[in-house]
Design a protein around this motif. Structure first.
Motif, mmCIF file in Angstrom:
data_model
loop_
_atom_site.group_PDB
_atom_site.id
_atom_site.type_symbol
_atom_site.label_atom_id
_atom_site.label_comp_id
_atom_site.label_asym_id
_atom_site.label_seq_id
_atom_site.Cartn_x
_atom_site.Cartn_y
_atom_site.Cartn_z
ATOM 1 N N LEU A 31 14.973 25.349 103.032
ATOM 2 C CA LEU A 31 13.718 26.177 102.441
ATOM 3 C C LEU A 31 13.980 26.971 101.616
ATOM 4 O O LEU A 31 13.364 27.459 100.336
ATOM 5 N N GLN A 32 14.867 27.948 101.706
ATOM 6 C CA GLN A 32 15.361 28.895 100.971
ATOM 7 C C GLN A 32 15.659 28.470 99.586
ATOM 8 O O GLN A 32 15.369 29.085 98.199
ATOM 9 N N ILE A 33 16.521 27.380 99.518
ATOM 10 C CA ILE A 33 16.698 26.547 98.201
ATOM 11 C C ILE A 33 15.615 26.410 97.262
ATOM 12 O O ILE A 33 15.573 26.253 96.122
ATOM 13 N N LEU A 34 14.661 25.708 98.169
ATOM 14 C CA LEU A 34 13.555 24.993 97.490
ATOM 15 C C LEU A 34 12.738 26.255 96.824
ATOM 16 O O LEU A 34 12.202 26.093 95.755
ATOM 17 N N LYS A 35 12.287 27.200 97.714
ATOM 18 C CA LYS A 35 11.804 28.197 97.106
ATOM 19 C C LYS A 35 12.307 29.019 96.159
ATOM 20 O O LYS A 35 11.407 29.488 95.245
ATOM 21 N N ALA A 36 13.591 29.092 96.104
ATOM 22 C CA ALA A 36 14.184 29.876 94.851
ATOM 23 C C ALA A 36 14.359 28.784 93.525
ATOM 24 O O ALA A 36 14.228 29.394 92.610
ATOM 25 N N ASP A 37 14.514 27.640 93.914
ATOM 26 C CA ASP A 37 14.920 26.907 92.686
ATOM 27 C C ASP A 37 13.660 26.060 92.158
ATOM 28 O O ASP A 37 13.703 25.641 90.834
ATOM 29 N N ILE A 38 12.752 26.076 93.024
ATOM 30 C CA ILE A 38 11.567 25.117 92.555
ATOM 31 C C ILE A 38 10.139 26.121 92.865
ATOM 32 O O ILE A 38 9.694 25.749 94.056
ATOM 33 N N CYS A 44 2.966 26.267 98.372
ATOM 34 C CA CYS A 44 2.881 25.212 99.413
ATOM 35 C C CYS A 44 3.188 25.713 100.935
ATOM 36 O O CYS A 44 3.634 26.551 101.247
ATOM 37 N N ASP A 45 2.527 24.944 101.660
ATOM 38 C CA ASP A 45 2.780 25.226 103.175
ATOM 39 C C ASP A 45 4.006 23.948 103.421
ATOM 40 O O ASP A 45 3.637 22.812 103.383
ATOM 41 N N LEU A 46 5.228 24.528 103.765
ATOM 42 C CA LEU A 46 6.232 23.710 104.136
ATOM 43 C C LEU A 46 6.578 23.608 105.694
ATOM 44 O O LEU A 46 6.537 24.539 106.151
ATOM 45 N N LYS A 47 6.453 22.494 106.095
ATOM 46 C CA LYS A 47 6.902 22.293 107.558
ATOM 47 C C LYS A 47 7.682 21.071 107.588
ATOM 48 O O LYS A 47 7.763 20.236 107.065
ATOM 49 N N ILE A 57 5.603 18.998 102.477
ATOM 50 C CA ILE A 57 5.103 19.956 101.536
ATOM 51 C C ILE A 57 3.800 19.674 101.388
ATOM 52 O O ILE A 57 3.191 18.816 100.682
ATOM 53 N N HIS A 58 2.768 20.595 102.080
ATOM 54 C CA HIS A 58 1.433 20.494 101.718
ATOM 55 C C HIS A 58 1.028 21.262 100.686
ATOM 56 O O HIS A 58 1.232 22.475 100.528
ATOM 57 N N GLN A 84 13.887 12.492 103.904
ATOM 58 C CA GLN A 84 13.134 12.505 102.818
ATOM 59 C C GLN A 84 12.033 13.775 102.787
ATOM 60 O O GLN A 84 12.181 14.547 103.983
ATOM 61 N N ILE A 85 11.399 13.989 101.734
ATOM 62 C CA ILE A 85 10.357 14.896 101.499
ATOM 63 C C ILE A 85 9.287 14.100 100.883
ATOM 64 O O ILE A 85 8.903 13.257 100.304
ATOM 65 N N LEU A 86 8.242 14.682 101.968
ATOM 66 C CA LEU A 86 6.785 14.151 101.565
ATOM 67 C C LEU A 86 5.954 15.169 100.761
ATOM 68 O O LEU A 86 5.903 16.375 101.494
ATOM 69 N N LEU A 87 5.279 14.820 99.712
ATOM 70 C CA LEU A 87 4.422 15.714 99.022
ATOM 71 C C LEU A 87 3.028 15.120 99.688
ATOM 72 O O LEU A 87 2.747 13.963 99.603
ATOM 73 N N LYS A 88 2.403 16.262 100.034
ATOM 74 C CA LYS A 88 1.151 15.784 100.844
ATOM 75 C C LYS A 88 -0.069 16.738 99.962
ATOM 76 O O LYS A 88 0.087 17.754 99.932
ATOM 77 N N TYR A 89 -1.163 16.120 99.861
ATOM 78 C CA TYR A 89 -2.599 16.701 99.555
ATOM 79 C C TYR A 89 -3.618 15.965 100.241
ATOM 80 O O TYR A 89 -3.407 14.288 99.889
ATOM 81 N N SER A 90 -4.664 16.423 100.865
ATOM 82 C CA SER A 90 -5.469 15.580 101.771
ATOM 83 C C SER A 90 -6.153 14.618 100.820
ATOM 84 O O SER A 90 -6.386 13.640 101.481
ATOM 85 N N GLU A 91 -6.602 14.715 99.722
ATOM 86 C CA GLU A 91 -7.434 13.626 99.013
ATOM 87 C C GLU A 91 -6.387 12.564 98.187
ATOM 88 O O GLU A 91 -7.126 11.703 97.424
#
Length: 104
Positions: A31-38, A44-47, A57-58, A84-91
């Motif tokens: 989580l720290q790496i993602l927030k720093a590098d991207i 987003c809300d990361l869970k 990643i919401h 894996q990583i899932l990018l999510k958006y409700s619609e």
């Protein structure tokens, strides 16, 4: 008093060596790496999904989802302990990002 110290030290060592704690540290580092590098991930809300060992990643809006999808290669290189990583958006349908095989 010595027996209390020995017991405390033994418990601390067992905790430090526990698989659970190592996994927790790996997730925290991811989580720290993602927030720093991207930086977009900071919006987003990361869970963490413990059942499937994946990061969810919401995204707050479709623009962020699209922008992160454009950075899917960078995300794939930083999946860390995630399967894996899932990018999510409700619609929108979920976008699945699998880890890169960096060994070429």
């Amino acid at each position: 008093m010595d027996s209390q110290n020995l017991l405390r030290d033994k418990l601390k060592q067992e905790l430090d060596e526990s698989e659970w704690l190592q996994k927790f540290k790996a997730i925290n580092q991811l989580l720290q790496i993602l927030k720093a590098d991207i930086p977009l991930t900071q919006l987003c809300d990361l869970k963490w999904d413990t059942t499937h060992d994946q990061l969810l990643i919401h995204c707050p809006n479709p623009e962020t989802l699209i922008a992160l999808n454009r950075q899917s290669q960078e995300l794939a290189q930083r999946t860390g302990c995630a399967k894996q990583i899932l990018l999510k958006y409700s619609e929108h349908p979920d976008i699945i990002i699998k880890p890169c095989n960096l060994s070429g």
